[in-house]
Design a protein around this motif. Structure first.
Motif, PDB file in Angstrom:
ATOM      1  N   VAL A 173       0.849  -1.197   0.000  1.00  0.00           N
ATOM      2  CA  VAL A 173       0.000   0.000   0.000  1.00  0.00           C
ATOM      3  C   VAL A 173       0.882   1.243   0.000  1.00  0.00           C
ATOM      4  CG1 VAL A 173      -1.718   1.307   1.305  1.00  0.00           C
ATOM      5  CG2 VAL A 173      -1.887  -1.184   1.155  1.00  0.00           C
ATOM      6  N   VAL A 174       0.547   2.168  -0.888  1.00  0.00           N
ATOM      7  CA  VAL A 174       1.220   3.467  -0.949  1.00  0.00           C
ATOM      8  C   VAL A 174       0.150   4.547  -0.818  1.00  0.00           C
ATOM      9  CG1 VAL A 174       3.072   2.540  -2.394  1.00  0.00           C
ATOM     10  CG2 VAL A 174       1.075   3.615  -3.478  1.00  0.00           C
ATOM     11  N   LEU A 175       0.543   5.791  -0.902  1.00  0.00           N
ATOM     12  CA  LEU A 175      -0.405   6.893  -0.742  1.00  0.00           C
ATOM     13  C   LEU A 175      -0.590   7.616  -2.075  1.00  0.00           C
ATOM     14  CD1 LEU A 175      -2.063   8.363   1.518  1.00  0.00           C
ATOM     15  CD2 LEU A 175      -0.204  10.053   1.557  1.00  0.00           C
ATOM     16  N   TYR A 176      -1.771   7.459  -2.669  1.00  0.00           N
ATOM     17  CA  TYR A 176      -2.129   8.242  -3.851  1.00  0.00           C
ATOM     18  C   TYR A 176      -2.586   9.628  -3.381  1.00  0.00           C
ATOM     19  CZ  TYR A 176      -2.449   3.995  -6.790  1.00  0.00           C
ATOM     20  OH  TYR A 176      -2.195   2.840  -7.495  1.00  0.00           O
ATOM     21  N   TYR A 177      -2.378  10.628  -4.230  1.00  0.00           N
ATOM     22  CA  TYR A 177      -2.864  11.956  -3.887  1.00  0.00           C
ATOM     23  C   TYR A 177      -3.337  12.687  -5.135  1.00  0.00           C
ATOM     24  CZ  TYR A 177       1.920  13.402  -5.197  1.00  0.00           C
ATOM     25  OH  TYR A 177       3.115  13.591  -5.865  1.00  0.00           O
ATOM     26  N   ASN A 178      -4.386  13.481  -4.948  1.00  0.00           N
ATOM     27  CA  ASN A 178      -5.009  14.279  -6.004  1.00  0.00           C
ATOM     28  C   ASN A 178      -4.253  15.602  -6.107  1.00  0.00           C
ATOM     29  OD1 ASN A 178      -6.748  16.222  -7.288  1.00  0.00           O
ATOM     30  ND2 ASN A 178      -8.514  14.873  -6.903  1.00  0.00           N
ATOM     31  N   LYS A 179      -3.492  15.744  -7.172  1.00  0.00           N
ATOM     32  CA  LYS A 179      -2.641  16.929  -7.316  1.00  0.00           C
ATOM     33  C   LYS A 179      -3.472  18.199  -7.467  1.00  0.00           C
ATOM     34  CE  LYS A 179       1.175  16.319  -9.784  1.00  0.00           C
ATOM     35  NZ  LYS A 179       2.104  15.914 -10.887  1.00  0.00           N
ATOM     36  N   ASN A 180      -4.618  18.103  -8.095  1.00  0.00           N
ATOM     37  CA  ASN A 180      -5.458  19.287  -8.285  1.00  0.00           C
ATOM     38  C   ASN A 180      -5.950  19.832  -6.946  1.00  0.00           C
ATOM     39  OD1 ASN A 180      -5.257  17.967 -10.819  1.00  0.00           O
ATOM     40  ND2 ASN A 180      -7.076  19.059 -11.566  1.00  0.00           N
ATOM     41  N   LEU A 181      -6.330  18.918  -6.037  1.00  0.00           N
ATOM     42  CA  LEU A 181      -6.804  19.367  -4.727  1.00  0.00           C
ATOM     43  C   LEU A 181      -5.668  19.991  -3.917  1.00  0.00           C
ATOM     44  CD1 LEU A 181      -9.215  16.440  -3.745  1.00  0.00           C
ATOM     45  CD2 LEU A 181      -9.844  18.771  -4.462  1.00  0.00           C
ATOM     46  N   PHE A 182      -4.477  19.450  -4.001  1.00  0.00           N
ATOM     47  CA  PHE A 182      -3.329  20.044  -3.310  1.00  0.00           C
ATOM     48  C   PHE A 182      -3.019  21.423  -3.882  1.00  0.00           C
ATOM     49  CE2 PHE A 182      -2.667  16.005  -1.320  1.00  0.00           C
ATOM     50  CZ  PHE A 182      -1.890  16.254  -0.204  1.00  0.00           C
ATOM     51  N   ASP A 183      -3.088  21.536  -5.214  1.00  0.00           N
ATOM     52  CA  ASP A 183      -2.830  22.838  -5.846  1.00  0.00           C
ATOM     53  C   ASP A 183      -3.854  23.877  -5.388  1.00  0.00           C
ATOM     54  OD1 ASP A 183      -0.692  21.761  -7.209  1.00  0.00           O
ATOM     55  OD2 ASP A 183      -1.826  21.411  -9.059  1.00  0.00           O
ATOM     56  N   ASP A 308     -10.443  13.617 -14.979  1.00  0.00           N
ATOM     57  CA  ASP A 308     -10.727  15.012 -14.619  1.00  0.00           C
ATOM     58  C   ASP A 308      -9.683  15.651 -13.718  1.00  0.00           C
ATOM     59  OD1 ASP A 308     -13.082  14.992 -16.082  1.00  0.00           O
ATOM     60  OD2 ASP A 308     -14.261  14.240 -14.389  1.00  0.00           O
ATOM     61  N   PHE A 309      -8.710  14.888 -13.238  1.00  0.00           N
ATOM     62  CA  PHE A 309      -7.673  15.473 -12.391  1.00  0.00           C
ATOM     63  C   PHE A 309      -6.388  14.658 -12.530  1.00  0.00           C
ATOM     64  CE2 PHE A 309     -10.015  12.515  -9.664  1.00  0.00           C
ATOM     65  CZ  PHE A 309      -9.009  11.774  -9.049  1.00  0.00           C
ATOM     66  N   ASP A 310      -5.296  15.281 -12.100  1.00  0.00           N
ATOM     67  CA  ASP A 310      -3.984  14.628 -12.138  1.00  0.00           C
ATOM     68  C   ASP A 310      -3.704  14.019 -10.765  1.00  0.00           C
ATOM     69  OD1 ASP A 310      -1.574  13.781 -13.094  1.00  0.00           O
ATOM     70  OD2 ASP A 310      -0.614  15.759 -13.079  1.00  0.00           O
ATOM     71  N   TRP A 311      -2.967  12.923 -10.752  1.00  0.00           N
ATOM     72  CA  TRP A 311      -2.677  12.266  -9.476  1.00  0.00           C
ATOM     73  C   TRP A 311      -1.330  11.569  -9.551  1.00  0.00           C
ATOM     74  CZ3 TRP A 311      -2.602   6.756  -9.429  1.00  0.00           C
ATOM     75  CH2 TRP A 311      -3.110   6.143 -10.592  1.00  0.00           C
ATOM     76  N   ASP A 312      -0.778  11.309  -8.373  1.00  0.00           N
ATOM     77  CA  ASP A 312       0.504  10.621  -8.295  1.00  0.00           C
ATOM     78  C   ASP A 312       0.537   9.847  -6.971  1.00  0.00           C
ATOM     79  OD1 ASP A 312       3.032   9.720  -8.981  1.00  0.00           O
ATOM     80  OD2 ASP A 312       3.834  11.709  -9.385  1.00  0.00           O
ATOM     81  N   ALA A 313       1.709   9.347  -6.605  1.00  0.00           N
ATOM     82  CA  ALA A 313       1.808   8.516  -5.406  1.00  0.00           C
ATOM     83  C   ALA A 313       3.119   8.765  -4.677  1.00  0.00           C
ATOM     84  CB  ALA A 313       1.704   7.043  -5.783  1.00  0.00           C
ATOM     85  N   THR A 314       3.099   8.525  -3.366  1.00  0.00           N
ATOM     86  CA  THR A 314       4.286   8.556  -2.531  1.00  0.00           C
ATOM     87  C   THR A 314       4.139   7.470  -1.465  1.00  0.00           C
ATOM     88  OG1 THR A 314       5.753   9.976  -1.229  1.00  0.00           O
ATOM     89  CG2 THR A 314       3.381  10.271  -0.910  1.00  0.00           C
ATOM     90  N   THR A 315       5.126   7.351  -0.616  1.00  0.00           N
ATOM     91  CA  THR A 315       5.034   6.355   0.457  1.00  0.00           C
ATOM     92  C   THR A 315       4.031   6.811   1.514  1.00  0.00           C
ATOM     93  OG1 THR A 315       6.819   7.401   1.707  1.00  0.00           O
ATOM     94  CG2 THR A 315       7.441   5.665   0.151  1.00  0.00           C
ATOM     95  N   LEU A 316       3.567   5.859   2.308  1.00  0.00           N
ATOM     96  CA  LEU A 316       2.747   6.224   3.457  1.00  0.00           C
ATOM     97  C   LEU A 316       3.584   7.083   4.411  1.00  0.00           C
ATOM     98  CD1 LEU A 316       0.978   2.818   4.195  1.00  0.00           C
ATOM     99  CD2 LEU A 316      -0.033   4.851   3.150  1.00  0.00           C
ATOM    100  N   PRO A 317       2.926   7.931   5.207  1.00  0.00           N
ATOM    101  CA  PRO A 317       3.689   8.790   6.122  1.00  0.00           C
ATOM    102  C   PRO A 317       4.313   7.982   7.252  1.00  0.00           C
ATOM    103  CG  PRO A 317       1.348   8.961   6.583  1.00  0.00           C
ATOM    104  CD  PRO A 317       1.464   8.131   5.334  1.00  0.00           C
ATOM    105  N   TYR A 318       5.274   8.581   7.921  1.00  0.00           N
ATOM    106  CA  TYR A 318       5.752   8.010   9.176  1.00  0.00           C
ATOM    107  C   TYR A 318       4.584   7.978  10.147  1.00  0.00           C
ATOM    108  CZ  TYR A 318      10.574   8.365   7.542  1.00  0.00           C
ATOM    109  OH  TYR A 318      11.740   8.200   6.834  1.00  0.00           O
ATOM    110  N   GLY A 319       4.483   6.921  10.916  1.00  0.00           N
ATOM    111  CA  GLY A 319       3.355   6.755  11.819  1.00  0.00           C
ATOM    112  C   GLY A 319       3.437   7.623  13.056  1.00  0.00           C
ATOM    113  N   PRO A 320       2.448   7.529  13.937  1.00  0.00           N
ATOM    114  CA  PRO A 320       2.405   8.359  15.145  1.00  0.00           C
ATOM    115  C   PRO A 320       3.624   8.204  16.043  1.00  0.00           C
ATOM    116  CG  PRO A 320       0.300   7.265  14.784  1.00  0.00           C
ATOM    117  CD  PRO A 320       1.261   6.669  13.804  1.00  0.00           C
ATOM    118  N   THR A 321       4.280   7.050  15.986  1.00  0.00           N
ATOM    119  CA  THR A 321       5.476   6.841  16.821  1.00  0.00           C
ATOM    120  C   THR A 321       6.762   6.971  16.018  1.00  0.00           C
ATOM    121  OG1 THR A 321       5.328   4.445  16.468  1.00  0.00           O
ATOM    122  CG2 THR A 321       4.226   5.338  18.407  1.00  0.00           C
TER     123      THR A 321
END
Length: 450
Positions: A173-183, A308-321
């Protein structure tokens, strides 16, 4: 004249009788003398290799069925048949739903296949019950090189030191993100340095009620499957010898609290009611989800559907600990203990989980190959021109991927945990109460399995 003729006849008879006597003596069997050292030896013709006896094996699988990846698994079996005409494969490709129930019914009825595809939970249950074969003796006898596989994928399918399956596919599992929403929010795109605090803060800024009706229209993120929040804090559902539930320990509480907070406190992830109206998969496709933790099984559809939008992926974030973790999922092929054609079955296993089988699945775009050479070449090349552009993230995430804990009764244990977490996500009970209730159910399961 008559006397002379008689003498001639008598002479002929005497000669014939002598010849017959000589022939009779040479026909008597006599032990041969030992040959002299210099006597030439006549080489006996070499015995011909016996032709391989034709055999039949039965194989059942769910791999690629639901995705229908260009008939990939059927193509794998056809390629094996071409390479091994002496082995006939009776192959059934079945849907995942009810697959395991059917397999257990066949085993109980004495009609089990020789080979079956299994996911992690299925394999561990069948290994514990003795229904599948430890492949280690065959691997050793065959000198089969396991170094071609990612080690983590082999580890998934081990039980008490035995290798009960060979991996046929992997995913994480990785983290997809909507580039348009971030922009639109004026936020930098997430990357592999993102920590948990930044992740939650970004999710808050991206969560929107776009029409002011009091209902959230765009969510900042979605929750992962619940074991992630246990793995990311180093928690386990039970202790090392699986004799006691450990979910009431603080690291487990912290992990599950972070999960529940995303929905109840921070309100950045959809609730059960939100997901009943539209699941997170279709939310992301519709542009209603800014960050979506998901795996490579989504690639094909998302490339086809999202326009309708551009998207890409990165790793999951570092966890709470502060730990970076992702899931490692996988499917294997295993040999049933009842198989009477184990030699042929092992040949099939090596082929369908080896480079040849992996290549066919990878060319069809099914998940990621556990054979390193295939994944690191064909997976990346097959993704050229497709999204996510940062496709390497799937291979990079394999470095810190963990599989869920295993137990013969994992399905029951998992049900006990998820049902209590569902109540916590509704706000009916607290996380500590949920974990105590889960342990009250799990401890008897652990005791009974000892």
């Amino acid at each position: 004249m008559k006397r002379r003729s008689s003498l001639v006849i008598l002479s002929v008879l005497i000669v014939l009788s002598m010849l017959l006597a000589a022939c009779s003596q040479t026909a008597t069997p006599v032990a041969p003398d030992a040959p002299a050292a210099n006597d030439p030896q006549v080489a006996e013709p070499a015995a011909e290799e016996p032709a391989a006896e034709p055999v039949s094996i039965k194989v059942v699988s769910f791999l690629t069925y639901d995705e229908n990846k260009e008939g990939a698994e059927t193509a794998v079996v056809a390629a094996f048949q071409a390479a091994h005409p002496e082995i006939t494969v009776d192959f059934q490709l079945l849907p995942y739903a009810d697959y395991f129930t059917s397999l257990k019914t066949w085993i109980a009825g004495g009609t089990a296949p020789d080979i079956a595809s299994l996911d992690l939970a299925m394999l561990q249950e069948m290994a514990a019950s003795g229904s599948i074969v430890d492949l280690n003796p065959m691997i050793t006898a065959d000198s089969y090189d396991l170094s071609a596989y990612y080690q983590s994928t082999l580890d998934m399918f081990q039980n008490n030191g035995g290798q009960y399956g060979l991996p046929a596919s992997l995913s994480n599992v990785v983290l997809y993100y909507n580039k348009n929403l971030f922009d639109a929010a004026g936020l930098p795109y997430p990357d592999d340095t993102m920590d948990w605090e930044t992740y939650v803060e970004n999710a808050k800024k991206l969560t929107q009620d776009t029409n002011g009706d009091g209902t959230i229209d765009v969510f900042g993120t979605a929750r992962l499957w619940w074991p992630y929040y246990m793995l990311v804090t180093g928690a386990t559902p039970f202790n090392a010898d699986a004799s006691a539930c450990t979910l009431t320990e603080q690291n487990a509480i912290d992990g599950f609290q972070a999960m529940v907070d995303l929905t109840l406190t921070d309100k950045v992830a959809p609730s059960a009611n939100d997901l009943a109206a539209q699941d997170d998969w279709h939310m992301f496709e519709a542009g209603r989800l800014a960050m979506y933790p998901i795996g490579p099984w989504s690639i094909s559809e998302f490339n086809d559907v999202i326009v309708d939008f551009d998207w890409d992926a990165t790793t999951l974030p570092y966890g709470p600990t502060g730990e970076k973790v992702t899931f490692l999922f996988g499917n294997a092929y295993s040999m049933l203990s009842s198989s009477t054609q184990q030699e042929a079955a092992f040949e099939f296993l090596k082929f369908v989980t080896g480079a040849e089988g992996d290549q066919i699945r990878q060319d069809a775009g099914f998940e990621i190959a556990p054979i390193k050479s295939v994944a690191e070449s064909s997976f990346l090349s097959a993704m050229a021109g497709k999204k996510p552009a940062n496709v390497k993230v799937f291979l990079e995430s394999a470095e810190f991927a963990l599989s869920v804990p295993t137990h013969a009764n994992w399905s029951e244990i998992a049900d006990a945990i998820s049902s209590q977490l569902d109540s916590a996500l509704l706000g009916d009970i607290t996380v500590p109460e949920a974990m105590q209730a889960a342990c009250d159910t799990i401890n008897p399961i652990l005791a009974e399995s000892k």
